[in-house]
Design an enzyme around this catalytic site. Structure first.
Site, short mmCIF file in Angstrom:
data_model
loop_
_atom_site.label_atom_id
_atom_site.label_comp_id
_atom_site.label_asym_id
_atom_site.label_seq_id
_atom_site.Cartn_x
_atom_site.Cartn_y
_atom_site.Cartn_z
N GLU A 95 2.31 -4.59 3.38
CA GLU A 95 1.31 -5.54 3.03
C GLU A 95 1.22 -5.75 1.55
OE1 GLU A 95 -2.77 -5.76 4.60
OE2 GLU A 95 -3.63 -6.88 2.98
N LYS A 106 -11.18 -2.45 7.29
CA LYS A 106 -9.91 -2.47 7.33
C LYS A 106 -9.25 -2.31 5.76
CE LYS A 106 -5.91 -5.19 7.18
NZ LYS A 106 -4.99 -5.56 6.04
N ASP A 117 -0.60 10.90 12.04
CA ASP A 117 -0.69 10.05 13.11
C ASP A 117 -1.89 8.84 12.74
OD1 ASP A 117 -1.53 8.68 15.33
OD2 ASP A 117 -1.41 10.40 16.87
N HIS A 158 -3.88 -11.42 -4.88
CA HIS A 158 -3.14 -11.38 -3.47
C HIS A 158 -2.14 -12.20 -3.43
CE1 HIS A 158 -3.07 -9.91 0.68
NE2 HIS A 158 -2.89 -10.91 0.80
C1 MEV Z 1 -7.08 -7.30 3.09
O1 MEV Z 1 -5.81 -6.58 3.79
C2 MEV Z 1 -8.36 -6.28 2.76
C3 MEV Z 1 -9.43 -6.93 2.42
O2 MEV Z 1 -9.90 -8.02 3.19
C4 MEV Z 1 -10.63 -6.04 2.35
C5 MEV Z 1 -11.90 -6.29 2.17
O3 MEV Z 1 -12.21 -7.74 2.32
O4 MEV Z 1 -12.95 -5.56 1.58
C6 MEV Z 1 -9.11 -7.50 0.82
#
Ligand code: MEV
Length: 450
Positions: free
Chosen positions: A86, A282, A298, A395
């Site tokens: 990513e 995430k 793992d 991003h």
């Molecule tokens: C993207 O991979 C992760 C984010 O969505 C985490 C977040 O929103 O805190 C940017």
């Protein structure tokens, strides 16, 4: 399209498997064969190694292997290896590392380090008798019978820590467990734990069968359901944290008070709102998994554990927390994580070996700390962007190359776009529109016809 089942696929040669796959699913395409083969390693030894990690291997699946430098962790500098596809993750980690290097860096602490496993079994009979029998007769034998398995682990300072019988009959009729706690030192310990558990099951069965205190019905009712480690290790926790005086958080035209208010609010939302918590966590796992994969651990086990822990109070919640006390801002992550720095891929995969070398050949506790730092850094960077500029600005800049690759841009066109978007917000639509303009076409479809 329907496909026919295949017999003996695993026994076919690699070429045979490719031929079958391409004929059956890819219309016999020569290009598909080339695609699979172009990722083979020239060095046949390296290729053999990769083939043997798993089954039915036809090719290698590359992941970018990047490094995030400038991490000051417990007073020592680290450059963190990250295997992740990513865009933005490595850049965000590096940015957070730089931010905190001038503010004391990251601190880590192992809060606990207990691994778990269970023998799940059924027993219909006198529960109190079973409990007494377990403590008075079985317990010592469980240690004695696993002596051969635990010997090496004991020399390394680990072994079985504690064993107890757990009555689960309120959840499922006749269901009991042997709940086993282990210290597996620097190994993740899955094989060690599972071998011990399988021996516990045999010992339990033998002892119950040979005993005179159980009726034949009770003996016959004892059924071992399964013996398996638990990937949920709520007592194998590392804490990573950063802290600094509130005033040190001011940046550009955002005051430290404003930043903290926004940041704290974002963390509180993730603490109470599962929809946000899942995305928040995430982001933490973006950092965690990247280091876990780079160091040959793992990541599925790590993911399962983190999310089970995030739900431990009955509602899915944030893994990070923050506070302001006596003029000091503190932000931390408590991560339950079971890692190994010996065994498994750690001594086999050349890139994993290299990653561990870059980290100074850490033991498991040190690696737990480094991984947690990567997760905390990632979360800090994400929240910082989210509550200030918004996530898309950074991003999409990183994503620009992916869009240009999809459009099969030339080197010259890529340079043009990097320059073009220097002072503009990147959007997929914006890139495509400009791309069509410089190629003198109206739609992407026209580009494809070229
Ligand atoms: C993207 O991979 C992760 C984010 O969505 C985490 C977040 O929103 O805190 C940017």
């Amino acid at each position: 399209m329907t496909h026919t089942p295949v017999e003996g696929f695993s026994k076919m040669s690699k070429e045979g498997k490719i031929e079958w796959l391409v004929n059956e699913y890819l219309g016999g395409s020569e290009k598909a064969i080339q695609t699979l083969k172009q990722y083979w390693n020239e060095d046949s030894e390296i290729q053999r190694l990769h083939d043997e990690f798993s089954e039915n291997t036809l090719s290698n699946y590359y992941m970018p292997f990047g490094f995030a430098p400038n991490f000051l962790i417990d007073g020592e500098m680290h450059c963190i290896p990250m295997a992740i596809e990513e865009s933005s993750v490595v850049a965000a980690a590096s940015k957070a590392a730089k931010f905190w290097i001038d503010r004391g860096g990251f601190k880590t602490q192992i809060l606990s380090k207990v691994k778990l496993g269970h023998v799940h079994f059924m027993f219909q009979g006198d529960k109190d008798k079973l409990e007494r029998f377990f403590i008075e007769t079985v317990l010592a034998k469980l240690f004695i019978d696993t002596d051969a398995i635990t010997k090496n682990m004991q020399t390394r300072g680990g072994g079985i820590l504690n064993l107890k019988l757990v009555d689960k009959t309120e959840d499922i009729t006749n269901y009991f467990q042997i709940h086993a706690e282990f210290d597996t030192v620097d190994s993740m310990g899955a094989n060690f734990i599972n071998s011990c558990l399988e021996q516990f099951a045999q010992t339990l069965k033998r002892e119950v069968y040979e005993s005179e205190i159980f009726t034949s019905e009770e003996k016959d009712s004892l059924q071992i359901v399964m013996c398996i480690l638990s990937n949920y290790t709520p007592d194998c926790i590392v804490r990573a944290e950063v802290s600094c005086p509130v005033k040190d958080l001011a940046e550009g035209n955002v005051s430290s008070e404003e930043f903290i208010e926004k940041f704290t609010r974002a963390v509180r939302i993730a603490e109470v709102e599962p929809y946000r918590a899942a995305t928040h966590n995430k982001g933490i796992m973006n950092g965690v998994d990247a280091v876990v994969i780079a160091t040959g651990n793992d990541f599925r086990a790590v993911e399962a554990c983190a999310h089970a822990y995030a739900s431990r109070n009955g509602k899915y919640s944030s893994l990070t927390h923050c506070e302001v006390k006596d003029g000091v801002f503190r932000f931390w992550l408590d991560l339950p994580i079971s890692l190994g720095t010996v065994g498994g891929l750690t001594s086999l995969h050349p890139l994993v070996k290299l990653a561990l070398q870059v980290l100074g050949c850490p033991n498991a506790e040190r690696l737990m700390g480094i991984v947690a730092v990567a997760g905390l850094a990632q979360n800090f960077a994400a929240l910082r962007s989210l509550v200030t500029t918004g996530i898309q600005q950074g991003h999409m800049k990183m994503h620009l190359m992916n869009i240009l690759n999809q459009l099969e841009a030339t080197e010259e066109e890529r340079n043009y776009f990097v320059n073009y978007f220097k002072d503009k917000t990147v959007s997929h639509h914006g890139v495509v529109a400009e791309f069509c303009k410089i190629r003198g076409v109206k739609t992407v479809e026209e580009l494809k016809k070229d």
